[in-house]
Scaffold this motif. Structure first.
Motif, short mmCIF file in Angstrom:
data_model
loop_
_atom_site.label_atom_id
_atom_site.label_comp_id
_atom_site.label_asym_id
_atom_site.label_seq_id
_atom_site.Cartn_x
_atom_site.Cartn_y
_atom_site.Cartn_z
N ALA A 120 -47.08 -5.52 -26.89
CA ALA A 120 -46.29 -4.44 -27.49
C ALA A 120 -45.35 -4.95 -28.58
O ALA A 120 -44.89 -4.15 -29.41
CB ALA A 120 -45.47 -3.74 -26.42
N ALA A 121 -45.08 -6.24 -28.61
CA ALA A 121 -44.08 -6.80 -29.52
C ALA A 121 -44.49 -6.60 -30.98
O ALA A 121 -45.66 -6.69 -31.35
CB ALA A 121 -43.90 -8.29 -29.24
N SER A 122 -43.49 -6.34 -31.82
CA SER A 122 -43.69 -6.18 -33.26
C SER A 122 -43.39 -7.47 -34.02
O SER A 122 -43.74 -7.58 -35.20
CB SER A 122 -42.78 -5.07 -33.79
N GLY A 123 -42.75 -8.43 -33.38
CA GLY A 123 -42.31 -9.64 -34.06
C GLY A 123 -43.42 -10.63 -34.32
O GLY A 123 -44.42 -10.68 -33.60
N ALA A 124 -43.24 -11.43 -35.38
CA ALA A 124 -44.15 -12.54 -35.65
C ALA A 124 -43.96 -13.64 -34.60
O ALA A 124 -44.88 -14.41 -34.33
CB ALA A 124 -43.90 -13.10 -37.04
N PHE A 125 -42.75 -13.71 -34.03
CA PHE A 125 -42.44 -14.66 -32.96
C PHE A 125 -41.98 -13.90 -31.74
O PHE A 125 -41.40 -12.81 -31.85
CB PHE A 125 -41.32 -15.62 -33.40
N VAL A 126 -42.23 -14.48 -30.57
CA VAL A 126 -41.70 -13.91 -29.34
C VAL A 126 -40.93 -14.99 -28.59
O VAL A 126 -41.24 -16.18 -28.68
CB VAL A 126 -42.80 -13.32 -28.42
N THR B 107 -37.20 -12.90 -43.63
CA THR B 107 -36.76 -13.40 -42.33
C THR B 107 -37.66 -12.85 -41.25
O THR B 107 -37.72 -11.63 -41.04
CB THR B 107 -35.30 -12.98 -42.05
N PRO B 108 -38.41 -13.69 -40.54
CA PRO B 108 -39.34 -13.18 -39.53
C PRO B 108 -38.64 -12.43 -38.42
O PRO B 108 -37.55 -12.80 -37.99
CB PRO B 108 -40.02 -14.45 -39.00
N LEU B 109 -39.29 -11.36 -37.95
CA LEU B 109 -38.79 -10.64 -36.79
C LEU B 109 -39.15 -11.40 -35.53
O LEU B 109 -40.28 -11.86 -35.36
CB LEU B 109 -39.42 -9.24 -36.74
N VAL B 110 -38.18 -11.53 -34.64
CA VAL B 110 -38.40 -12.15 -33.33
C VAL B 110 -38.27 -11.09 -32.26
O VAL B 110 -37.30 -10.31 -32.24
CB VAL B 110 -37.37 -13.28 -33.07
N SER B 111 -39.24 -11.03 -31.36
CA SER B 111 -39.21 -10.09 -30.23
C SER B 111 -38.74 -10.83 -28.99
O SER B 111 -39.38 -11.79 -28.54
CB SER B 111 -40.59 -9.49 -29.99
N ALA B 112 -37.61 -10.40 -28.44
CA ALA B 112 -37.12 -10.93 -27.18
C ALA B 112 -37.75 -10.13 -26.05
O ALA B 112 -37.57 -8.92 -25.96
CB ALA B 112 -35.60 -10.80 -27.12
N ILE B 113 -38.52 -10.79 -25.20
CA ILE B 113 -39.26 -10.11 -24.15
C ILE B 113 -38.61 -10.42 -22.80
O ILE B 113 -38.54 -11.57 -22.37
CB ILE B 113 -40.74 -10.53 -24.15
N VAL B 114 -38.14 -9.36 -22.15
CA VAL B 114 -37.49 -9.49 -20.85
C VAL B 114 -38.31 -8.68 -19.84
O VAL B 114 -38.47 -7.47 -19.99
CB VAL B 114 -36.05 -8.97 -20.88
N THR B 115 -38.84 -9.35 -18.83
CA THR B 115 -39.52 -8.65 -17.74
C THR B 115 -38.56 -8.55 -16.57
O THR B 115 -37.81 -9.49 -16.28
CB THR B 115 -40.80 -9.40 -17.31
N THR B 116 -38.59 -7.40 -15.88
CA THR B 116 -37.60 -7.19 -14.81
C THR B 116 -38.21 -6.44 -13.65
O THR B 116 -39.16 -5.67 -13.81
CB THR B 116 -36.37 -6.42 -15.36
#
Length: 276
Positions: free
Chosen positions: A82-88, A4-13
Motif C-alpha cells: 500500500a505504501a506510496s514511498g520510494a523507500f519504506v 526529495t524521496p517520499l519515505v513510508s513509515a510502516i507500523v503494524t499493530t
C-alpha cells in the motif's frame, strides 16, 4: 521537495492501543521532510482508526485494517504493497524512533548497499544498553546470525523484487528477508548511532504468534542452509539446540560434534517431524 524521496513509515499493530501512540508520535516528529504513515491494524479487538486519524494534521496517513488477524508477515506485506514511498521504514508498534532517524538513514543510504539500518537502544526496566553493530554487515555475517535486528530503511522496489516477508515462516521472518536482500543486492550499511528504542520492559501482547517458534526457526534454517558453510550450519543448529535447553556452551556442540549428528539431535529434540 520534488527531488526529495517520499519515505513510508510502516507500523503494524495488534491490540496495542496503550503503546501505539508512542510509536506514532515518534513518526510524527521526524525531521525528514517527506514522510507518509501507513498503519496496518492486524485484527485488533478494538479499531485503531480514530487514534491513527489524529495524526492526519501533521502526516499523510493510510490506515488499513484486517478484521481477523493475518499475522505479522502478511500485515507487513500489506503495508509495503500500500505504501506510496520510494523507500519504506518499518517500526514495531511498541518501539520508538529518534526524531532524526529517517533523515540520518536517508543521508547514509547508497544503492551499493542492500539497505541501511542503525545501532539500537535496548530498553529494559533496569537500563538501556546500546546494541552496537558493524558498519558493514555482509551475507557471510548474516549466515551466522541476525546482526541487523528487525528494522531498516529499504527501497520499496527491492522489497517487492525479493517477494517481501515470507508468509509461510513461523519464525525468523525479518532475518530471512535480510538474507534474501543481502544475497540479491549486497551488504547492509549500519549507521553507528542508536537511532531507535526497542522496548523490552513490558508484557504486552505481541503481533507475532509464538506457537511453534523452534519449528519455524528450523524451517528458516532449511531454507538457507545451502548458502551456509559447515561452521555457519553448526552455529545455526547450536542456537536451535540451545533454545530447547539441552546445551549451555557453544563448544559443547560446535567443537567436536559432526554436522550430521548435530542435525539429527536437533531433529529429535523438535519431535522428529522436520522434513530432511
Amino acid at each position: 521537495m520534488g527531488t526529495t524521496p517520499l519515505v513510508s513509515a510502516i507500523v503494524t499493530t495488534h491490540n496495542r492501543k496503550e503503546l501505539l501512540p508512542r510509536a506514532l508520535d515518534s513518526v510524527a516528529v521526524q525531521t525528514y521532510p517527506r514522510l507518509e504513515l501507513v498503519v496496518v491494524d492486524d485484527g485488533s479487538e478494538e479499531s485503531m482508526e480514530s487514534l491513527v486519524n489524529d495524526y492526519k494534521e501533521v502526516l499523510s496517513v493510510q490506515y488499513l485494517r484486517n478484521e481477523q488477524p493475518q499475522g505479522a508477515c502478511r500485515a507487513r506485506n500489506q503495508g509495503i504493497e500500500a505504501a506510496s514511498g520510494a523507500f519504506v521504514a518499518g517500526l514495531d508498534d511498541d518501539d520508538q524512533w529518534d526524531k532524526g532517524r529517517i533523515k540520518v538513514l536517508m543521508e547514509s543510504y547508497s544503492d551499493g548497499y542492500a539497505f541501511v539500518t542503525s545501532d539500537v537502544r535496548m530498553v529494559y526496566k533496569k537500563g538501556s544498553p546500546i546494541w552496537r553493530k558493524k558498519k558493514r554487515i555482509t551475507l557471510d555475517d548474516l549466515l551466522y546470525t541476525n546482526y541487523v535486528g528487525n528494522q531498516g530503511l529499504i527501497k520499496r522496489e527491492r522489497l517487492l523484487e525479493v517477494g517481501g516477508f515470507d508468509e509461510t515462516l513461523e519464525a525468523a521472518q525479518d532475518y530471512d528477508l535480510w538474507i534474501r536482500l543481502a544475497d540479491r543486492f549486497g551488504p547492509i550499511k549500519n549507521v553507528q548511532k542508536p537511532l531507535q528504542n526497542v522496548y523490552l520492559d513490558h508484557g504486552g501482547e505481541r503481533i507475532s504468534n509464538p506457537r511453534d517458534q523452534l519449528h519455524g526457526y528450523f524451517a528458516f534454517y532449511q531454507k538457507h542452509k545451502e548458502k551456509m558453510n559447515e561452521s555457519q550450519r553448526k552455529y545455526q543448529l547450536y542456537n536451535i539446540r540451545k533454545a530447547t535447553g539441552k546445551v549451555t556452551r557453544l563448544t559443547d556442540v560446535c567443537g567436536w560434534v559432526p554436522l550430521h549428528r548435530l542435525w539429527k539431535e536437533v531433529k529429535s529434540l523438535l519431535g522428529g517431524t522436520i522434513l530432511s
